[in-house]
Scaffold this motif. Structure first.
Motif, PDB file in Angstrom:
ATOM      1  N   HIS A  45     -57.783  83.307  54.467  1.00  0.00           N
ATOM      2  CA  HIS A  45     -57.077  82.622  55.541  1.00  0.00           C
ATOM      3  C   HIS A  45     -57.254  81.107  55.396  1.00  0.00           C
ATOM      4  O   HIS A  45     -56.299  80.335  55.411  1.00  0.00           O
ATOM      5  CB  HIS A  45     -57.641  83.109  56.876  1.00  0.00           C
ATOM      6  CG  HIS A  45     -56.830  82.708  58.039  1.00  0.00           C
ATOM      7  ND1 HIS A  45     -57.129  81.610  58.779  1.00  0.00           N
ATOM      8  CD2 HIS A  45     -55.703  83.235  58.565  1.00  0.00           C
ATOM      9  CE1 HIS A  45     -56.233  81.484  59.724  1.00  0.00           C
ATOM     10  NE2 HIS A  45     -55.350  82.460  59.620  1.00  0.00           N
ATOM     11  N   ASP A  46     -58.523  80.679  55.204  1.00  0.00           N
ATOM     12  CA  ASP A  46     -58.812  79.248  55.160  1.00  0.00           C
ATOM     13  C   ASP A  46     -58.329  78.582  53.875  1.00  0.00           C
ATOM     14  O   ASP A  46     -58.050  77.383  53.869  1.00  0.00           O
ATOM     15  CB  ASP A  46     -60.321  79.005  55.321  1.00  0.00           C
ATOM     16  CG  ASP A  46     -60.763  79.353  56.735  1.00  0.00           C
ATOM     17  OD1 ASP A  46     -59.898  79.788  57.518  1.00  0.00           O
ATOM     18  OD2 ASP A  46     -61.955  79.194  57.040  1.00  0.00           O
ATOM     19  N   SER A  93     -54.515  76.884  53.855  1.00  0.00           N
ATOM     20  CA  SER A  93     -54.043  75.557  54.277  1.00  0.00           C
ATOM     21  C   SER A  93     -54.185  74.499  53.177  1.00  0.00           C
ATOM     22  O   SER A  93     -53.232  73.746  52.954  1.00  0.00           O
ATOM     23  CB  SER A  93     -54.644  75.127  55.605  1.00  0.00           C
ATOM     24  OG  SER A  93     -55.999  75.172  55.560  1.00  0.00           O
TER      25      SER A  93
END
Ligand code: ADP
Length: 403
Positions: A173-174, A177
């Motif tokens: 998820h991280d 970005s």
């Protein structure tokens, strides 16, 4: 008045009495041998009640050598003594349970722990005479410890799994970005190069350094192409990891599944591809199983997609789906006549991101990892039989519907 027995009759009765006595002695001897030699612990007790008739203690009347071995208590130290004198810290449940047996005559079968002896026992207790109870028992401490250890290890494993899933989830998820930034800025860079190129085009030829056009027209665009290809690949991998980490969290609804219906639904959603690729499909009668419809649908969709994808272009495609019951498992086979695989790859294809011909076929190398993962949660399993160039057979086993 009763007649006096004759001498002969008296002699007969005496003979019968002696015979009965010798039979009694033989039985008693057998009983004592059994009592002494039996591997199970055996003990005879009488129950002690308070003035209300409530069992409050019990007295040891006789114990056998196995009892001594298993409990560490010696018969000469305990016979005639009460349990509260011998083991003052004994848990109340022992006296309560034995009291019920001695007073009601109802036998009891149970497993329980004695903290005084530090052991687990499996006990059968029965009433040989009013107010008495006898128990036959075995020491199951080793089995219980192994069971407890297994439960502890399983819980440990489950916790580690959850932690790992969480980590994969957070990481994938991280990581997205910064990846979006790299992708976005590489696009910006491409625009900037275009602007630079236009600005340079307006300069007189004498002012242009010759190597500049090779940098702007070839080297930078090529580097940008590789950056964009890598970000796109990384994006695919992250999406895959995210999907995999979510699998463990999906709630399961285990129920009897009509596999004929379920496979029909799976086929329906792939019908267009099957027709377009000109595949022949042969589906047999399938036994039901006990599982989760959504997850099982996912398993067979992945397998069917693979059979379509890894077809051998030189021959018309054929997919056969069959099933039967083997013991307590329903085993389904999905067979294709596609490109197959060499034997040393058969286990590796279930590993994450493992692909045999990544340049020839599109994919993430996740489908079979997901299938295996799902089947693990459903108490099922999967194995493959295949030969390079000779098609593949994937066998999926799931729990049967119990009658
Ligand atoms: P993907 O198809 O996205 O590569 P999978 O995990 O579904 O990922 O499959 C892993 C690898 O196993 C594939 O790349 C392919 O090499 C091989 N494979 C899977 N199914 C078949 C099949 N039916 N026939 C031949 N090879 C297969």
């Amino acid at each position: 008045m009763a007649e006096k027995p004759t001498y002969k009759e008296l002699e007969k009765r005496l003979r019968q009495f002696k015979q009965a006595e010798s039979e009694r002695r033989r039985i008693e001897k057998d009983y004592q041998t059994l009592f002494r030699e039996m591997l199970d612990g055996f003990a005879l007790h009488e129950i002690i009640c308070d003035e209300m008739g409530k069992p409050v203690d019990y007295r040891f009347l006789a114990v056998n050598p196995s009892f001594e071995r298993m409990t560490g208590l010696k018969s000469q130290d305990i016979e005639g003594m009460t349990v509260l004198q011998v083991l003052p810290g004994i848990e109340p449940h022992w006296i309560e349970t034995y009291g019920r047996v001695a007073l009601t005559g109802e036998p009891a079968f149970f497993e329980n722990y004695s903290s005084e002896l530090g052991k687990h026992f499996k006990v059968t207790a029965f009433q040989p005479a009013p107010q008495q109870f006898a128990c036959i028992f075995i020491d199951i401490t080793d089995r219980k410890r192994a069971e407890e250890e297994r439960i502890r290890l399983n819980a440990d494993l489950a916790a580690k799994n959850t932690e790992l899933e969480q980590m994969v989830y957070v990481a994938s998820h991280d990581l997205r970005s910064p990846l979006v930034n790299i992708d976005g800025y590489s696009k910006e860079l491409a625009f900037a190069i275009n602007d630079l190129r236009s600005a340079l085009a307006d300069l007189p030829a004498a002012d242009k350094a010759p190597e500049l056009s090779s940098i702007l027209d070839r080297e930078i665009p090529e580097a940008l192409k590789f950056i964009r290809a890598s970000t796109s690949k990384m994006d695919t991998l992250l999406t895959g990891l995210l999907r995999l980490s979510r699998l463990g969290r999906a709630a399961l609804k285990i129920e009897p599944l009509d596999m004929n219906k379920l496979i029909a639904i799976v086929i329906e959603s792939t019908e267009f591809q099957i027709k377009e690729a000109g595949f022949e499909l042969d589906v047999g009668e399938l036994p039901p199983c006990r599982s989760d419809a959504v997850q099982v649908n996912q398993v067979f969709s992945n397998l069917l997609d693979n059979s379509l994808k890894y077809a051998e272009p030189k021959r018309p495609g054929l997919i056969r789906i069959s099933g039967n019951v083997e013991g307590d498992r329903a085993v389904y086979c999905i067979e294709d006549n596609g490109i197959g695989m060499a034997s040393d790859h058969r286990e590796k294809i279930f590993e994450i991101f493992h692909r045999l011909q990544p340049s020839l076929y599109k994919g993430e190398g996740l489908g079979l990892t997901i299938v295996k993962r799902i089947l693990g949660r459903l108490e099922g399993n999967i194995r493959v039989e295949s030969e390079l160039g000779g098609g593949s057979r994937f066998y999926v086993a799931l729990p049967i519907v119990e009658k």
